[in-house]
Design a protein around this motif. Structure first.
Motif, short mmCIF file in Angstrom:
data_model
loop_
_atom_site.label_atom_id
_atom_site.label_comp_id
_atom_site.label_asym_id
_atom_site.label_seq_id
_atom_site.Cartn_x
_atom_site.Cartn_y
_atom_site.Cartn_z
N ASN A 119 5.17 -19.55 10.40
CA ASN A 119 5.62 -20.14 9.15
C ASN A 119 6.62 -19.23 8.43
OD1 ASN A 119 4.08 -22.50 9.42
ND2 ASN A 119 2.29 -21.55 8.48
N GLU A 120 6.39 -17.92 8.50
CA GLU A 120 7.35 -16.98 7.91
C GLU A 120 8.73 -17.14 8.56
OE1 GLU A 120 4.24 -13.34 6.85
OE2 GLU A 120 5.78 -13.07 8.39
N ILE A 121 8.74 -17.30 9.88
CA ILE A 121 10.01 -17.47 10.60
C ILE A 121 10.72 -18.73 10.11
CG2 ILE A 121 11.06 -17.90 12.86
CD1 ILE A 121 8.62 -16.38 14.07
N ASN A 122 10.00 -19.85 10.10
CA ASN A 122 10.60 -21.11 9.66
C ASN A 122 11.08 -21.02 8.22
OD1 ASN A 122 10.23 -22.45 12.10
ND2 ASN A 122 8.21 -23.22 11.54
N ASN A 123 10.33 -20.34 7.38
CA ASN A 123 10.71 -20.22 5.97
C ASN A 123 12.01 -19.45 5.81
OD1 ASN A 123 8.32 -21.54 5.43
ND2 ASN A 123 7.22 -19.70 4.78
N ALA A 124 12.17 -18.39 6.59
CA ALA A 124 13.40 -17.60 6.53
C ALA A 124 14.59 -18.41 7.03
CB ALA A 124 13.24 -16.32 7.35
N LEU A 125 14.42 -19.07 8.17
CA LEU A 125 15.50 -19.86 8.75
C LEU A 125 15.89 -21.01 7.82
CD1 LEU A 125 14.15 -20.03 12.41
CD2 LEU A 125 16.11 -18.69 11.63
N THR A 167 15.42 -21.28 4.53
CA THR A 167 16.02 -20.80 3.28
C THR A 167 17.50 -20.50 3.48
OG1 THR A 167 13.90 -19.91 2.53
CG2 THR A 167 15.88 -19.06 1.46
N LEU A 168 17.83 -19.85 4.58
CA LEU A 168 19.24 -19.55 4.85
C LEU A 168 20.04 -20.83 5.04
CD1 LEU A 168 18.77 -16.53 7.29
CD2 LEU A 168 19.73 -16.44 4.98
N GLU A 169 19.49 -21.79 5.75
CA GLU A 169 20.17 -23.08 5.94
C GLU A 169 20.35 -23.80 4.62
OE1 GLU A 169 19.19 -24.66 10.45
OE2 GLU A 169 18.04 -25.47 8.78
N TYR A 170 19.29 -23.83 3.83
CA TYR A 170 19.30 -24.60 2.58
C TYR A 170 20.36 -24.10 1.62
CZ TYR A 170 17.48 -26.93 -1.59
OH TYR A 170 17.35 -27.71 -2.71
N PHE A 171 20.55 -22.79 1.56
CA PHE A 171 21.50 -22.22 0.61
C PHE A 171 22.88 -21.98 1.23
CE2 PHE A 171 17.46 -20.80 -1.47
CZ PHE A 171 17.61 -21.59 -2.61
N GLY A 172 23.09 -22.44 2.47
CA GLY A 172 24.41 -22.37 3.06
C GLY A 172 24.77 -21.05 3.69
N TYR A 173 23.77 -20.33 4.19
CA TYR A 173 24.01 -19.03 4.82
C TYR A 173 23.51 -19.02 6.26
CZ TYR A 173 25.13 -17.14 0.20
OH TYR A 173 25.70 -16.88 -1.03
N SER A 174 23.78 -20.07 6.98
CA SER A 174 23.29 -20.17 8.36
C SER A 174 23.87 -19.09 9.27
CB SER A 174 23.62 -21.55 8.94
OG SER A 174 22.88 -22.55 8.28
N HIS A 175 24.97 -18.48 8.86
CA HIS A 175 25.61 -17.45 9.69
C HIS A 175 24.84 -16.13 9.66
CE1 HIS A 175 27.08 -16.76 5.59
NE2 HIS A 175 27.25 -15.50 5.94
N LEU A 180 6.17 -27.40 -1.05
CA LEU A 180 7.37 -27.92 -0.43
C LEU A 180 7.15 -28.02 1.08
CD1 LEU A 180 10.35 -28.73 -0.84
CD2 LEU A 180 10.96 -26.34 -0.46
N ASP A 181 7.26 -29.22 1.60
CA ASP A 181 7.09 -29.46 3.04
C ASP A 181 8.47 -29.41 3.67
OD1 ASP A 181 6.05 -30.02 5.50
OD2 ASP A 181 5.80 -32.18 5.12
N ILE A 182 8.83 -28.29 4.25
CA ILE A 182 10.19 -28.12 4.75
C ILE A 182 10.34 -28.72 6.15
CG2 ILE A 182 10.49 -26.03 3.37
CD1 ILE A 182 10.24 -24.40 5.97
N PRO A 183 11.52 -29.24 6.46
CA PRO A 183 11.76 -29.73 7.82
C PRO A 183 11.92 -28.57 8.79
CG PRO A 183 13.78 -29.84 6.53
CD PRO A 183 12.69 -29.41 5.58
N LYS A 184 11.81 -28.86 10.07
CA LYS A 184 12.02 -27.81 11.08
C LYS A 184 13.49 -27.40 11.06
CE LYS A 184 11.23 -26.64 15.93
NZ LYS A 184 10.48 -25.44 15.57
N PRO A 185 13.76 -26.11 10.86
CA PRO A 185 15.15 -25.68 10.78
C PRO A 185 15.86 -25.82 12.12
CG PRO A 185 13.64 -23.83 10.40
CD PRO A 185 12.81 -25.02 10.67
N SER A 186 17.17 -26.08 12.05
CA SER A 186 17.96 -26.14 13.28
C SER A 186 18.44 -24.74 13.69
CB SER A 186 19.17 -27.06 13.10
OG SER A 186 19.95 -26.66 12.00
N LYS A 187 18.52 -23.84 12.72
CA LYS A 187 18.93 -22.47 12.99
C LYS A 187 17.87 -21.77 13.85
CE LYS A 187 19.97 -18.12 10.56
NZ LYS A 187 21.07 -17.74 11.47
#
Length: 307
Positions: free
Chosen positions: A42-48, A50-58, A88-95
């Motif tokens: 869950n920590e991994i998904n949360n980090a990925l 959060t970066l996607e959500y705020f536009g920092y996928s790089h 907050l039920d977050i979707p599976k990140p693509s990153k």
């Protein structure tokens, strides 16, 4: 030019806001994930996410230690929500995370940015300890380590221990004795300077931005838990630590002392401060003893109010 940092995290509610502040204030060269707040996956998904959500996928994410160096610990979903993101039920990140172990990434980035790189360590210190054990010369290459950890007397996990030091006291002891240039932000300082009161919570809620809405949703459970322990609101130690790293003038008072960490028995994880220099040690760290709450919250509100 923004300073270069690694954000080391056991990603859950306040960690995600601290990550947002880091992305705003610094050039984040990597996010390293370590065991701590909630289940590791869950920590991994949360980090990925959060970066996607705020536009920092790089920004690359490096997976680190999925358990402390020794001993057992417990996750604290009751503090952060079932998956660490409040309700907050977050979707599976693509990153996806990178293919290099976090401690190795810390070593490599310290070589790439020799003398420039700083570590924002708002989590158990396992990743940094393992990097140091593999390559002790890292101490000479890392400019600064900012640690959220330890408690003077009011432990938030046991009677005397703060969570990050309690999860992996062996790692904390290794890092604190390594010779890194370290500033510690203890738990009590966060309670005093980084508690978001009901009025401030309402102010954030009324901003109506994606960032403020995210803050409210991921910190709802944290707020309820904090208030159940007698706090006046949600406590945000990780965000305070990042803000202090960005603007040192938030530190109103500090001391330089030797710090040890208890690794045994009921007091495991306790921060032991040599207040009277009884050990005559040359290895000392800065400990924040008073922080500017108004200045910290000004930064927080400014970041959350942005569209």
């Amino acid at each position: 030019m923004k300073r270069k940092v690694i954000f080391d995290t056991d990603t859950a509610s306040d960690d995600t806001i601290a990550l947002l502040l880091s992305l705003e204030f610094f050039d984040v060269e990597g996010v390293t994930v370590v065991a701590g707040n909630v289940k590791y996956e869950n920590e991994i998904n949360n980090a990925l996410f959060t970066l996607e959500y705020f536009g920092y996928s790089h920004v690359p994410v490096f997976l680190g230690a999925s358990r402390p160096i020794r001993g057992i610990w417990r996750t604290v979903e009751e503090v952060h929500g079932e998956k660490g993101m409040g309700r907050l039920d977050i979707p599976k990140p693509s990153k996806k995370p990178e293919n290099i172990f976090a401690s190795d990434a810390i070593i490599e980035l310290s070589k790439k940015y020799n003398g420039e790189l700083e570590i924002l360590a708002v989590s158990p210190l396992t990743n940094l300890a393992l990097a140091y054990l593999k390559d002790p010369s890292i101490v000479k290459r890392i400019k600064k380590v900012w640690i959220m950890g330890g408690a003077f007397t009011r432990g938030n996990t046991t009677e005397i221990a703060e969570f990050n030091f309690w999860v992996d006291p062996e790692a904390a002891e290794i890092v604190l004795k390594s010779g890194f240039d370290i500033t510690i932000v203890p738990w009590e300082i966060a309670e005093e300077a980084a508690t978001i009161t009901d009025d401030e919570w309402s102010r954030i809620s009324s901003m109506g931005t994606n960032r403020s809405n995210f803050f409210i949703k991921v910190n709802e459970v944290l707020r309820e838990y904090s208030k159940s322990t007698g706090s006046k609101g949600s406590v945000h130690p990780d965000s305070l630590t990042v803000a202090i790293a960005y603007d040192n003038s938030i530190i109103l008072e500090s001391v330089e002392k030797r710090v040890d960490v208890e690794v045994c028995g009921k007091s495991r994880g306790a921060m032991l401060v040599d207040w009277y220099d009884m050990t005559k040690s040359d290895i000392k760290v800065e400990i924040v003893t008073k922080a500017d709450s108004s200045k910290f919250k000004k930064y927080l509100f400014e970041v959350l109010s942005k569209a």
